[in-house]
Scaffold this motif. Structure first.
Motif, short mmCIF file in Angstrom:
data_model
loop_
_atom_site.label_atom_id
_atom_site.label_comp_id
_atom_site.label_asym_id
_atom_site.label_seq_id
_atom_site.Cartn_x
_atom_site.Cartn_y
_atom_site.Cartn_z
N SER A 34 1.27 -1.72 -0.42
CA SER A 34 -0.01 -0.18 0.01
C SER A 34 1.07 1.33 -0.15
N ASP A 38 -2.97 3.22 -3.91
CA ASP A 38 -4.02 2.72 -4.28
C ASP A 38 -3.84 1.92 -5.52
N HIS A 86 -2.34 7.80 -4.71
CA HIS A 86 -2.44 7.91 -4.15
C HIS A 86 -3.97 8.72 -4.27
N LYS A 89 -8.63 9.75 0.00
CA LYS A 89 -9.73 8.94 0.37
C LYS A 89 -11.04 9.30 0.32
N GLN A 459 -13.56 9.74 9.25
CA GLN A 459 -12.24 10.41 8.56
C GLN A 459 -11.16 9.69 8.85
N SER A 460 -11.27 8.14 9.57
CA SER A 460 -10.44 7.76 10.38
C SER A 460 -9.77 6.77 9.22
N ASP A 461 -8.33 6.33 8.77
CA ASP A 461 -7.97 4.93 8.11
C ASP A 461 -9.21 3.87 8.15
N LYS A 462 -8.91 3.63 9.24
CA LYS A 462 -10.25 2.00 9.69
C LYS A 462 -11.09 2.14 8.51
N GLU A 465 -10.45 2.96 4.77
CA GLU A 465 -10.43 1.35 4.00
C GLU A 465 -11.90 0.74 3.89
#
Length: 546
Positions: A34, A38, A86, A89, A459-462, A465
């Motif tokens: 990663s 992406d 990239h 997201k 907002q969070s990466d999790k 994703e």
RNA sequence: GUUCCGGUAGCUCAGCUGGAUAGAGCGACAGCCUCCGAAGCUGUAGGUCGAUGGUUCGAGUCCAUUCCGGAACGCCA
């Protein structure tokens, strides 16, 4: 339009600025690592030879030409010439609304262009129960059918009933033997008879209804009809229990009744595809790449099994199917070239028939291989599997493997209700979501799904994703359908479940922040829809509780 | 003898049209429940991609040879 396609389009626009005569296909791949972004493309390396410039130089020019957009956060160029993208997201937030609006239609596409596809699978002889090989065929064929349907193909599931050949005579003889045995006669079952327990049950039923009358009276016709009807009904019932529904049950016998078989022979003869030798009629399948020519009419005047098969496939074409897919056991591989040859002789295109071969299933129990024996009738039936293991694990297990691989089925593993069993991982994710939504509802936290959320709290990466995985669903379906790879869907299910579980462990859904809570609940609705839909594609139930 | 399928981590398997440091699950090991379901999460170890040679800027992927396992080679179905 999904993100992958957007990026591809951007690259294509940049390419148009390059001094080229022909533009190569732009390949977009998802890097394993990663940190490589992406999405990535190798286009600069492909152009190196044509432009006679270093890939890195080409990449720089190309990147400079990529138009302004809101999708790409930043681009980097890496040795030996990759261009890595990239993605911002935050664009994935849009997917939530898309999913809620589309519901179970999310992921559907028009890729198949309503092409009429006939998928023939299982097609077991009505001479006994379905065994484990048929189970694999049923699971694989049905999953493929569902996936292709979702991808916009017009799919018909078809079961070819071999109710006319030698095996039916064999069935009649076997029923006769069991019938006599139970009425006290000492007759033995021939080696090549059907030894399964279901034949004994058939004989019992006949005795219950008709007593001893077939000891003196000829029973052949009755046995045939009774046997085929009952065994076929049993097959159908087992398959329905296995959640496999066929649109068409095509009887071989009707090909004789309608003279289709005879017409096929005439057609082949008239077209000059046959010749006589040693008292038999041969078909020139070598003209179309087969190893040797094949007999279609034996010297005793009877037909080989190839003949009704040709008539059958010609019939499918005549019914307007543009693509025929046969899912066969790997042991029939030698049969494929002659069938493809024959199809061309009756007017089909070379690629009209596609054959997917399923390799053998090795069954393990207590760490040992279970050998099947036709003679003793000892085989693991689909019915046994369903009773002992359940539909979900079996369907999932078969759907996990690519069609053409030899596979192992560990019964002890399939029986385990633990995390060793992959189907539970996915079902657990779905049940967990359901549980959260129930809890929310109890606290009167049921957000209206059609509000114009901004999802600024996501907002969070999790979370991002998880959204990225949701956004990848349509592309997954298309790839699975186009390449006939149902296991892409189970792989997707694992990815989605994994992304959800990771999110779940990292942050609370129901929190003190009302807006954040609401937006996360809305997101979970979307995850649930996709999870349920993906499970449905492989015939597995999405449970609310477990 | 010919043909087809397979050989990738301890096990079961992915790996797209040839691309970066070969991936996942399970198992092993080490952590994580005062919190919405721990059937969960986080991390670590683990590989000569059966072998050899070739093509290529680049091979698990393509070609040749070869070894091992499965299957098919009928005027049976």
């Amino acid at each position: 339009m999904h993100v992958e396609l957007t990026i591809k389009t951007l690259i294509e626009k940049a390419l148009k600025q390059m001094p080229l005569d022909t533009w190569p296909d732009v390949e977009i791949e998802v890097p394993n690592d990663s940190t490589h972004g992406d999405f990535a493309t190798n286009i600069a390396m492909k152009l190196a030879r044509v432009l006679r410039k270093a890939p890195l130089v080409i990449a720089e020019t190309l990147v400079a030409n990529i138009p302004e957009n809101s999708v790409i956060k930043h681009i980097e160029i890496a040795r030996p010439g990759f261009i890595n993208f990239h993605v911002d997201k935050r664009i994935y937030r849009d997917v939530i609304q898309k999913i809620l609006a589309a519901g179970s239609d999310y992921g559907a596409s028009t890729l198949g262009e309503a092409q009429r596809v006939n998928i023939e699978f299982v097609s077991a002889n009505p001479t006994g129960s379905l065994h484990i090989g048929h189970a694999r065929g049923a699971a694989a064929g049905d999953a493929l059918a569902r996936i292709m349907q979702k991808a916009g193909y017009d799919v018909t599931r078809e079961f070819y009933v071999n109710d006319a050949g030698n095996q039916i005579n064999q069935l009649v003889r076997s029923i006769d033997v069991r019938y006599r045995q139970q009425l006290g006669e000492s007759v033995t079952m021939p080696e090549d008879g059907y030894h399964g327990a279901e034949i004994i049950q058939l004989a019992q039923k006949i005795i219950e209804q008709h007593g001893k009358r077939f000891l003196t009276e000829a029973g052949t016709n009755y046995f045939r009809k009774f046997g085929v009807d009952h065994l076929l009904a049993a097959l159908r019932e087992d398959l329905e229990t296995f959640r496999v529904h066929f649109d068409v049950w095509f009887s071989e016998a009707t090909l004789y009744e309608s003279d289709a078989v005879k017409k096929t022979i005439d057609q082949l003869k008239t077209a000059g595809h046959t010749y006589e030798q040693e008292g038999a009629v041969w078909l020139k399948t070598t003209d179309y790449g087969d190893e040797k020519d094949r007999v279609i009419i034996k010297s005793d005047g009877s037909y080989t099994y190839l003949v009704p098969d040709i008539a059958y496939h010609a019939d499918k074409l005549a019914r307007g199917f543009e693509q025929l897919i046969d899912i066969l056991g790997g042991d029939h591989h030698g049969y494929v070239p002659r069938l493809k040859a024959a199809i061309q002789m009756v007017g089909g295109q070379e690629h009209a028939l596609e054959v997917e071969l399923l390799q053998m299933v090795k069954v393990l129990q207590n760490g040992e291989e279970l050998k099947m024996s036709k003679r003793s009738g000892k085989a693991i039936t689909l019915r046994d599997l369903i009773d002992e293991v359940g539909v979900d694990p079996i369907r999932y297990f078969f759907a996990m493997r690519s069609l053409n691989t030899h596979m192992e089925l560990d019964l002890d593993l399939a029986l385990k209700e633990s995390n060793e069993n992959p189907v539970f991982y996915a079902q657990y994710a779905h049940a967990r979501i359901a549980s959260i939504l129930r809890n929310a509802a109890e606290k009167s936290l049921s957000p209206s799904l059609d509000k114009p959320y901004q999802f600024e709290t996501l907002q969070s990466d999790k979370v991002l994703e998880l959204l990225a995985v949701l956004a990848d669903y349509p592309a997954t379906i298309e790839r699975a359908a186009q390449k006939r790879l149902p296991h892409k869907v189970t792989q997707y299910i694992q990815r989605l479940a994994q992304a959800f579980h990771a999110f779940y462990a990292a942050e609370m859904v129901l929190s003190d922040d009302p807006l954040a809570t609401e937006e996360r609940l809305v997101m979970l609705h979307a995850v649930k829809i996709v999870m349920q839909d993906a499970l449905e594609l492989v015939g597995v139930e999405a449970k609310e509780r477990m």
